[in-house]
Design a protein around this motif. Sequence first.
Motif, PDB file in Angstrom:
ATOM      1  N   VAL A  30       0.099 -17.775 -20.786  1.00 39.21           N
ATOM      2  CA  VAL A  30       0.874 -18.533 -19.798  1.00 39.21           C
ATOM      3  C   VAL A  30      -0.095 -18.985 -18.714  1.00 39.21           C
ATOM      4  O   VAL A  30      -0.891 -18.185 -18.219  1.00 39.21           O
ATOM      5  CB  VAL A  30       1.984 -17.653 -19.181  1.00 39.21           C
ATOM      6  CG1 VAL A  30       2.726 -18.419 -18.087  1.00 39.21           C
ATOM      7  CG2 VAL A  30       2.941 -17.176 -20.256  1.00 39.21           C
ATOM      8  N   HIS A  36       6.902 -22.459 -20.386  1.00 41.35           N
ATOM      9  CA  HIS A  36       7.252 -21.147 -19.830  1.00 41.35           C
ATOM     10  C   HIS A  36       8.135 -21.349 -18.599  1.00 41.35           C
ATOM     11  O   HIS A  36       7.725 -21.991 -17.626  1.00 41.35           O
ATOM     12  CB  HIS A  36       5.964 -20.402 -19.457  1.00 41.35           C
ATOM     13  CG  HIS A  36       6.174 -18.996 -19.033  1.00 41.35           C
ATOM     14  ND1 HIS A  36       6.335 -17.949 -19.919  1.00 41.35           N
ATOM     15  CD2 HIS A  36       6.238 -18.450 -17.797  1.00 41.35           C
ATOM     16  CE1 HIS A  36       6.485 -16.816 -19.247  1.00 41.35           C
ATOM     17  NE2 HIS A  36       6.434 -17.095 -17.950  1.00 41.35           N
ATOM     18  N   MET A  79       1.997  -8.522 -17.961  1.00 43.80           N
ATOM     19  CA  MET A  79       1.772  -9.244 -16.704  1.00 43.80           C
ATOM     20  C   MET A  79       0.372  -8.926 -16.185  1.00 43.80           C
ATOM     21  O   MET A  79      -0.006  -7.753 -16.090  1.00 43.80           O
ATOM     22  CB  MET A  79       2.811  -8.848 -15.646  1.00 43.80           C
ATOM     23  CG  MET A  79       4.226  -9.337 -15.898  1.00 43.80           C
ATOM     24  SD  MET A  79       4.382 -11.121 -16.101  1.00 43.80           S
ATOM     25  CE  MET A  79       3.790 -11.737 -14.531  1.00 43.80           C
ATOM     26  N   PRO A 121       4.576  -9.777 -10.800  1.00 40.67           N
ATOM     27  CA  PRO A 121       5.442 -10.938 -10.966  1.00 40.67           C
ATOM     28  C   PRO A 121       6.048 -11.411  -9.643  1.00 40.67           C
ATOM     29  O   PRO A 121       6.286 -10.602  -8.744  1.00 40.67           O
ATOM     30  CB  PRO A 121       6.527 -10.448 -11.934  1.00 40.67           C
ATOM     31  CG  PRO A 121       6.465  -8.969 -11.890  1.00 40.67           C
ATOM     32  CD  PRO A 121       5.053  -8.598 -11.518  1.00 40.67           C
ATOM     33  N   GLY A 122       6.265 -12.707  -9.540  1.00 44.28           N
ATOM     34  CA  GLY A 122       6.936 -13.254  -8.360  1.00 44.28           C
ATOM     35  C   GLY A 122       6.365 -14.574  -7.882  1.00 44.28           C
ATOM     36  O   GLY A 122       7.109 -15.417  -7.394  1.00 44.28           O
ATOM     37  N   VAL A 156      -0.594 -10.258 -13.231  1.00 43.21           N
ATOM     38  CA  VAL A 156      -0.416 -10.260 -11.768  1.00 43.21           C
ATOM     39  C   VAL A 156       0.920  -9.562 -11.525  1.00 43.21           C
ATOM     40  O   VAL A 156       1.692  -9.360 -12.461  1.00 43.21           O
ATOM     41  CB  VAL A 156      -0.329 -11.696 -11.156  1.00 43.21           C
ATOM     42  CG1 VAL A 156      -1.616 -12.460 -11.350  1.00 43.21           C
ATOM     43  CG2 VAL A 156       0.876 -12.471 -11.680  1.00 43.21           C
ATOM     44  N   SER A 207      -0.913 -22.545 -12.432  1.00 44.64           N
ATOM     45  CA  SER A 207      -1.758 -23.394 -11.585  1.00 44.64           C
ATOM     46  C   SER A 207      -2.917 -24.009 -12.358  1.00 44.64           C
ATOM     47  O   SER A 207      -3.339 -25.127 -12.045  1.00 44.64           O
ATOM     48  CB  SER A 207      -2.253 -22.616 -10.371  1.00 44.64           C
ATOM     49  OG  SER A 207      -2.518 -21.286 -10.690  1.00 44.64           O
ATOM     50  N   GLN A 249      -1.838 -16.359  -8.098  1.00 40.05           N
ATOM     51  CA  GLN A 249      -2.471 -15.091  -7.693  1.00 40.05           C
ATOM     52  C   GLN A 249      -3.706 -14.837  -8.557  1.00 40.05           C
ATOM     53  O   GLN A 249      -3.795 -15.307  -9.691  1.00 40.05           O
ATOM     54  CB  GLN A 249      -1.498 -13.924  -7.890  1.00 40.05           C
ATOM     55  CG  GLN A 249      -0.180 -14.037  -7.152  1.00 40.05           C
ATOM     56  CD  GLN A 249       0.694 -12.811  -7.432  1.00 40.05           C
ATOM     57  OE1 GLN A 249       0.415 -11.719  -6.955  1.00 40.05           O
ATOM     58  NE2 GLN A 249       1.758 -12.997  -8.203  1.00 40.05           N
ATOM     59  N   SER A 267       4.558 -23.580 -11.326  1.00 36.62           N
ATOM     60  CA  SER A 267       3.567 -24.361 -10.577  1.00 36.62           C
ATOM     61  C   SER A 267       3.854 -25.862 -10.626  1.00 36.62           C
ATOM     62  O   SER A 267       3.050 -26.654 -10.130  1.00 36.62           O
ATOM     63  CB  SER A 267       2.161 -24.103 -11.147  1.00 36.62           C
ATOM     64  OG  SER A 267       1.850 -22.742 -11.045  1.00 36.62           O
TER      65      SER A 267
END
Length: 227
Positions: free
Chosen positions: A192, A30, A134, A138-139, A136, A195, A143, A10
């Motif tokens: 982690v 991260h 995870m 990943p990518g 969300v 945003s 989100q 971000s």
Amino acid sequence: MAQINPSILSADFARLAEEAKAVEGADWLHVDVMDNHFVPNLTLGVPIVESLRRATETPLDCHLMIEDPDRWAPQYVEAGAGSVTFHAEAAAAPVRLAREIRAKGARASMALKPATPIEPYEDLLPELDMLLIMTVEPGFGGQPFLDVMLPKIRRTRELISKHGLELWLQVDGGVSATTIERCAEAGADVFVAGSAVYGAKDPADAVRTLRSMAERSTASAPWACGH
Ligand SMILES: O=C(CO)[C@H](O)[C@H](O)COP(=O)(O)O
């Protein structure tokens, strides 16, 4: 103790050194490595990790969202990562890879995508320094948090306690002031946040706020004592 790891996904990639310095005081930086194969996005690789290592005192937590981590992960240790996370879904030989990462001097960590259960990996946990769940797919940053992951976080914390392991439990994706307490109460201790940190007016202050929220939520948890 709760750890907050700002995600540079971000950050402004044209000013990575400044963005890394803006969150000094965080526990780890991260670093999201994406290859456009394992995930549908492309970010950065070994040379940028080498440069980041020189640009900040904060240790680097490299999350490899890539195919063939068995081949590439050791190079991230050599580039200066203090922790390297590979995906369970991508590694051909996760135990051998975790041992290699540790032998080269970094913390070894394995990540699970949302649809990957923890149970098949119970016997591997002693080989790891951290498990990343995870929250969300990943990518991409920004989100919404998948709260259906909370039971998996709880079950993983129970397995860690059952085996008496010193394993860190990291969550990544949609972690913010509105979700961090639920993650911490479920058993996560490394957070982690992309945003929620880089989207804040004062990223360093956002790190402090998130850390104190997580610490308050876990203060009385039995697994957090002496952490
Ligand atoms: O690994 C990631 C995405 O694959 C990122 O680290 C993660 O999504 C952080 O961003 P945000 O906190 O904005 O969700």
